[in-house]
Design a protein around this motif. Structure first.
Motif, PDB file in Angstrom:
ATOM      1  N   VAL A 295      13.574  -1.622   6.820  1.00 38.45           N
ATOM      2  CA  VAL A 295      14.334  -0.375   6.792  1.00 38.45           C
ATOM      3  C   VAL A 295      14.534   0.133   8.218  1.00 38.45           C
ATOM      4  O   VAL A 295      15.652   0.448   8.626  1.00 38.45           O
ATOM      5  N   ALA A 296      13.446   0.215   8.984  1.00 36.31           N
ATOM      6  CA  ALA A 296      13.545   0.721  10.357  1.00 36.31           C
ATOM      7  C   ALA A 296      12.405   0.159  11.193  1.00 36.31           C
ATOM      8  O   ALA A 296      11.272   0.049  10.717  1.00 36.31           O
ATOM      9  N   ASP A 297      12.719  -0.151  12.434  1.00 39.07           N
ATOM     10  CA  ASP A 297      11.719  -0.643  13.372  1.00 39.07           C
ATOM     11  C   ASP A 297      11.647   0.285  14.575  1.00 39.07           C
ATOM     12  O   ASP A 297      12.666   0.798  15.037  1.00 39.07           O
ATOM     13  N   ASP A 298      10.436   0.499  15.062  1.00 34.17           N
ATOM     14  CA  ASP A 298      10.132   1.284  16.258  1.00 34.17           C
ATOM     15  C   ASP A 298      10.225   2.791  16.013  1.00 34.17           C
ATOM     16  O   ASP A 298       9.302   3.531  16.306  1.00 34.17           O
ATOM     17  N   ARG A 299      11.355   3.269  15.460  1.00 34.01           N
ATOM     18  CA  ARG A 299      11.511   4.691  15.202  1.00 34.01           C
ATOM     19  C   ARG A 299      12.054   4.890  13.801  1.00 34.01           C
ATOM     20  O   ARG A 299      13.080   4.305  13.431  1.00 34.01           O
ATOM     21  N   VAL A 300      11.357   5.709  13.019  1.00 33.38           N
ATOM     22  CA  VAL A 300      11.764   5.983  11.648  1.00 33.38           C
ATOM     23  C   VAL A 300      12.136   7.459  11.535  1.00 33.38           C
ATOM     24  O   VAL A 300      11.319   8.333  11.817  1.00 33.38           O
ATOM     25  N   ASP A 301      13.371   7.724  11.141  1.00 27.64           N
ATOM     26  CA  ASP A 301      13.809   9.098  10.906  1.00 27.64           C
ATOM     27  C   ASP A 301      13.436   9.475   9.472  1.00 27.64           C
ATOM     28  O   ASP A 301      13.903   8.847   8.514  1.00 27.64           O
ATOM     29  N   VAL A 302      12.594  10.507   9.338  1.00 32.67           N
ATOM     30  CA  VAL A 302      12.059  10.893   8.034  1.00 32.67           C
ATOM     31  C   VAL A 302      12.565  12.274   7.661  1.00 32.67           C
ATOM     32  O   VAL A 302      12.579  13.187   8.493  1.00 32.67           O
ATOM     33  N   PHE A 303      12.992  12.427   6.408  1.00 33.04           N
ATOM     34  CA  PHE A 303      13.356  13.741   5.898  1.00 33.04           C
ATOM     35  C   PHE A 303      12.798  13.908   4.491  1.00 33.04           C
ATOM     36  O   PHE A 303      12.553  12.929   3.776  1.00 33.04           O
ATOM     37  N   GLN A 304      12.581  15.162   4.104  1.00 37.58           N
ATOM     38  CA  GLN A 304      12.025  15.460   2.785  1.00 37.58           C
ATOM     39  C   GLN A 304      13.169  15.657   1.800  1.00 37.58           C
ATOM     40  O   GLN A 304      13.952  16.594   1.905  1.00 37.58           O
ATOM     41  N   GLN A 305      13.253  14.753   0.816  1.00 40.09           N
ATOM     42  CA  GLN A 305      14.342  14.813  -0.161  1.00 40.09           C
ATOM     43  C   GLN A 305      14.101  15.895  -1.212  1.00 40.09           C
ATOM     44  O   GLN A 305      15.011  16.601  -1.610  1.00 40.09           O
ATOM     45  N   ASN A 306      12.857  16.016  -1.659  1.00 37.86           N
ATOM     46  CA  ASN A 306      12.463  17.081  -2.571  1.00 37.86           C
ATOM     47  C   ASN A 306      10.974  17.336  -2.377  1.00 37.86           C
ATOM     48  O   ASN A 306      10.373  16.815  -1.435  1.00 37.86           O
ATOM     49  N   GLU A 307      10.370  18.137  -3.261  1.00 41.01           N
ATOM     50  CA  GLU A 307       8.967  18.519  -3.053  1.00 41.01           C
ATOM     51  C   GLU A 307       7.997  17.359  -3.170  1.00 41.01           C
ATOM     52  O   GLU A 307       6.835  17.464  -2.748  1.00 41.01           O
ATOM     53  N   HIS A 308       8.440  16.216  -3.724  1.00 43.99           N
ATOM     54  CA  HIS A 308       7.540  15.069  -3.907  1.00 43.99           C
ATOM     55  C   HIS A 308       7.964  13.834  -3.122  1.00 43.99           C
ATOM     56  O   HIS A 308       7.229  12.839  -3.109  1.00 43.99           O
ATOM     57  N   THR A 309       9.122  13.859  -2.487  1.00 45.22           N
ATOM     58  CA  THR A 309       9.695  12.622  -1.956  1.00 45.22           C
ATOM     59  C   THR A 309      10.052  12.726  -0.486  1.00 45.22           C
ATOM     60  O   THR A 309      10.748  13.655  -0.067  1.00 45.22           O
ATOM     61  N   LEU A 310       9.577  11.739   0.274  1.00 43.36           N
ATOM     62  CA  LEU A 310       9.974  11.558   1.674  1.00 43.36           C
ATOM     63  C   LEU A 310      10.837  10.307   1.768  1.00 43.36           C
ATOM     64  O   LEU A 310      10.527   9.288   1.146  1.00 43.36           O
ATOM     65  N   VAL A 311      11.888  10.394   2.541  1.00 41.72           N
ATOM     66  CA  VAL A 311      12.778   9.247   2.718  1.00 41.72           C
ATOM     67  C   VAL A 311      12.846   8.908   4.199  1.00 41.72           C
ATOM     68  O   VAL A 311      12.943   9.795   5.055  1.00 41.72           O
ATOM     69  N   GLY A 312      12.768   7.621   4.497  1.00 45.74           N
ATOM     70  CA  GLY A 312      12.864   7.156   5.876  1.00 45.74           C
ATOM     71  C   GLY A 312      14.073   6.256   6.057  1.00 45.74           C
ATOM     72  O   GLY A 312      14.460   5.524   5.142  1.00 45.74           O
ATOM     73  N   GLU A 313      14.682   6.328   7.236  1.00 45.83           N
ATOM     74  CA  GLU A 313      15.805   5.466   7.565  1.00 45.83           C
ATOM     75  C   GLU A 313      15.823   5.220   9.061  1.00 45.83           C
ATOM     76  O   GLU A 313      15.131   5.907   9.823  1.00 45.83           O
ATOM     77  N   ALA A 314      16.614   4.266   9.476  1.00 47.56           N
ATOM     78  CA  ALA A 314      16.695   3.931  10.896  1.00 47.56           C
ATOM     79  C   ALA A 314      17.751   4.789  11.580  1.00 47.56           C
ATOM     80  O   ALA A 314      18.768   5.119  10.979  1.00 47.56           O
ATOM     81  N   PRO A 315      17.517   5.166  12.834  1.00 43.07           N
ATOM     82  CA  PRO A 315      18.594   5.798  13.616  1.00 43.07           C
ATOM     83  C   PRO A 315      19.777   4.839  13.682  1.00 43.07           C
ATOM     84  O   PRO A 315      19.600   3.619  13.635  1.00 43.07           O
TER      85      PRO A 315
ATOM     86  N   LEU B 263      19.655   1.828  15.950  1.00 41.46           N
ATOM     87  CA  LEU B 263      18.624   0.809  15.699  1.00 41.46           C
ATOM     88  C   LEU B 263      18.760   0.160  14.327  1.00 41.46           C
ATOM     89  O   LEU B 263      17.906  -0.652  13.949  1.00 41.46           O
ATOM     90  N   LYS B 264      19.783   0.481  13.580  1.00 44.30           N
ATOM     91  CA  LYS B 264      19.929  -0.018  12.215  1.00 44.30           C
ATOM     92  C   LYS B 264      20.000  -1.553  12.203  1.00 44.30           C
ATOM     93  O   LYS B 264      20.796  -2.163  12.935  1.00 44.30           O
ATOM     94  N   ASN B 265      19.148  -2.155  11.389  1.00 47.03           N
ATOM     95  CA  ASN B 265      19.058  -3.612  11.205  1.00 47.03           C
ATOM     96  C   ASN B 265      18.493  -4.340  12.418  1.00 47.03           C
ATOM     97  O   ASN B 265      18.456  -5.571  12.435  1.00 47.03           O
ATOM     98  N   MET B 266      18.061  -3.592  13.428  1.00 53.11           N
ATOM     99  CA  MET B 266      17.545  -4.213  14.652  1.00 53.11           C
ATOM    100  C   MET B 266      16.016  -4.165  14.697  1.00 53.11           C
ATOM    101  O   MET B 266      15.392  -3.277  14.121  1.00 53.11           O
ATOM    102  N   MET B 267      15.437  -5.115  15.426  1.00 49.17           N
ATOM    103  CA  MET B 267      13.989  -5.174  15.587  1.00 49.17           C
ATOM    104  C   MET B 267      13.663  -5.700  16.976  1.00 49.17           C
ATOM    105  O   MET B 267      14.329  -6.609  17.489  1.00 49.17           O
ATOM    106  N   GLU B 268      12.618  -5.122  17.582  1.00 51.05           N
ATOM    107  CA  GLU B 268      12.169  -5.596  18.884  1.00 51.05           C
ATOM    108  C   GLU B 268      10.922  -6.463  18.714  1.00 51.05           C
ATOM    109  O   GLU B 268       9.921  -6.023  18.146  1.00 51.05           O
ATOM    110  N   VAL B 269      10.991  -7.679  19.197  1.00 58.47           N
ATOM    111  CA  VAL B 269       9.860  -8.599  19.147  1.00 58.47           C
ATOM    112  C   VAL B 269       9.473  -8.922  20.584  1.00 58.47           C
ATOM    113  O   VAL B 269      10.279  -9.497  21.332  1.00 58.47           O
ATOM    114  N   ARG B 270       8.250  -8.533  20.961  1.00 59.70           N
ATOM    115  CA  ARG B 270       7.827  -8.760  22.341  1.00 59.70           C
ATOM    116  C   ARG B 270       7.847 -10.247  22.692  1.00 59.70           C
ATOM    117  O   ARG B 270       7.327 -11.081  21.951  1.00 59.70           O
ATOM    118  N   GLY B 271       8.440 -10.561  23.848  1.00 62.83           N
ATOM    119  CA  GLY B 271       8.575 -11.939  24.275  1.00 62.83           C
ATOM    120  C   GLY B 271       9.924 -12.541  23.912  1.00 62.83           C
ATOM    121  O   GLY B 271      10.349 -13.525  24.513  1.00 62.83           O
TER     122      GLY B 271
END
Length: 316
Positions: A177-197, A200-208
């Motif tokens: 879903v997201a690598d390095d930085r996750v943008d999180v928002f509260q959808q309702n009183e029971h649910t947190l949703v995370g997504e990528a900025p 960074l969408k669909n991207m990942m950093e692999v050292r080396g």
């Protein structure tokens, strides 16, 4: 905290709501509240608590009542509903606005929108979109992965192996879903949703190696745009002086906004396969949600064995 806003044009661009009238006003009208108003009381002339800054939704009930009014009275009431902060009027079920509505809205430069869907569906569509874009957001350093249908947020110090663990999970068939930085928002009183900025969408950093495009390398099935956060995995370097959970009876959790999220601490040590551990943790969490708790069963078995031995010793 600065209040988030969107324009009526943003609402149209991201939902299947249509524009009836006032296309030229949509970029000027701002929405700042997630709630929607059904202006029943206002049509009767009661404006003491009129939520003028909300999207005003007209269904069959409101429209039928307005049609029973005289044209002059209807125009007078609709004018009072038009303020500088009223974002838009929306009609459900394909209902067309009256001439008086069009006159009042045009006079105060308020767009009129509509949909053929039921009032409840229109309300849900608009509310879900507004809750997503207007909810407070928090940026968390970590990696979010869909593991067996659970959103697992992997956290830990920089360089501890979060991205490498996520990469192993992706190779095992799970989704990023997201690598390095996750943008999180509260959808309702029971649910947190995370997504990528967006950047960074669909991207990942692999050292080396550097930045890799996960969707390009592993296919569209290896990524998803957003995910409910169900479990937090904290990776920490192993220390002989630290106490780590061995049975699973001590529950941990973290609070993000108003939501309490279950969490676990996983010691990182050479030779440990973190991806496998996270997979098992996700499966164990699902089992607990379904009512099966291995730790509780172990304690019950242990208690039973102690009682059995106590009775055996008493008979000797």
């Amino acid at each position: 905290m600065e209040q988030n806003t969107v324009t009526v044009q943003d609402l149209i661009d991201n939902t299947n709501i249509e524009v009836y009238y006032g296309q030229q006003y949509m970029s000027k009208r701002v929405i700042s509240e997630t709630e929607i108003s059904r202006p029943g009381l206002e049509l009767t002339g009661y404006f003491d608590y009129y939520p003028y800054a909300r999207v005003q939704l007209f269904g069959q009930t409101e429209t039928s009542y307005a049609r029973a009014m005289t044209a002059d009275n209807r125009y007078h009431v609709l004018q009072k509903m038009c303020t500088e902060k009223t974002p838009a009027f929306v009609f459900s079920r394909g209902i067309q606005p009256s001439i008086e509505m069009r006159r009042a809205a045009d006079k105060y430069q308020i767009p009129i929108l509509g949909s053929s869907l039921t009032t409840t569906r229109v309300s849900n569509i608009i509310t879900q979109y507004l809750e997503k874009v207007l909810s407070p957001r928090q940026s968390i350093h970590g990696v979010l992965v869909d593991v067996y249908g659970l959103g697992v947020l992997i956290k830990g110090d920089s360089g501890i192996g979060k991205s490498e663990t996520a990469l192993e999970l992706i190779k095992n068939g799970h989704r990023l879903v997201a690598d390095d930085r996750v943008d999180v928002f509260q959808q309702n009183e029971h649910t947190l949703v995370g997504e990528a900025p967006e950047i960074l969408k669909n991207m990942m950093e692999v050292r080396g190696i550097g930045i890799i495009d996960v969707m390009n390398l592993f296919g569209a099935s290896a990524v998803r745009t957003s995910m409910e956060i169900s479990l937090i995995m904290n990776l920490k370097n192993w220390s002989p002086n630290e106490h780590y959970e061995r049975i699973g009876t001590d529950s941990q959790s973290e609070q993000i906004f108003d939501v309490i999220v279950p969490s676990m601490t996983i010691p990182v040590k050479v030779g440990r396969n973190l991806a496998n551990i996270i997979e098992v943790a996700a499966m164990d969490y699902r089992a607990k949600k379904m009512g099966y708790d291995a730790a509780a069963r172990f304690e019950a078995n242990l208690t039973g064995l102690i009682e059995k031995n106590s009775k055996s010793d008493a008979t000797k």
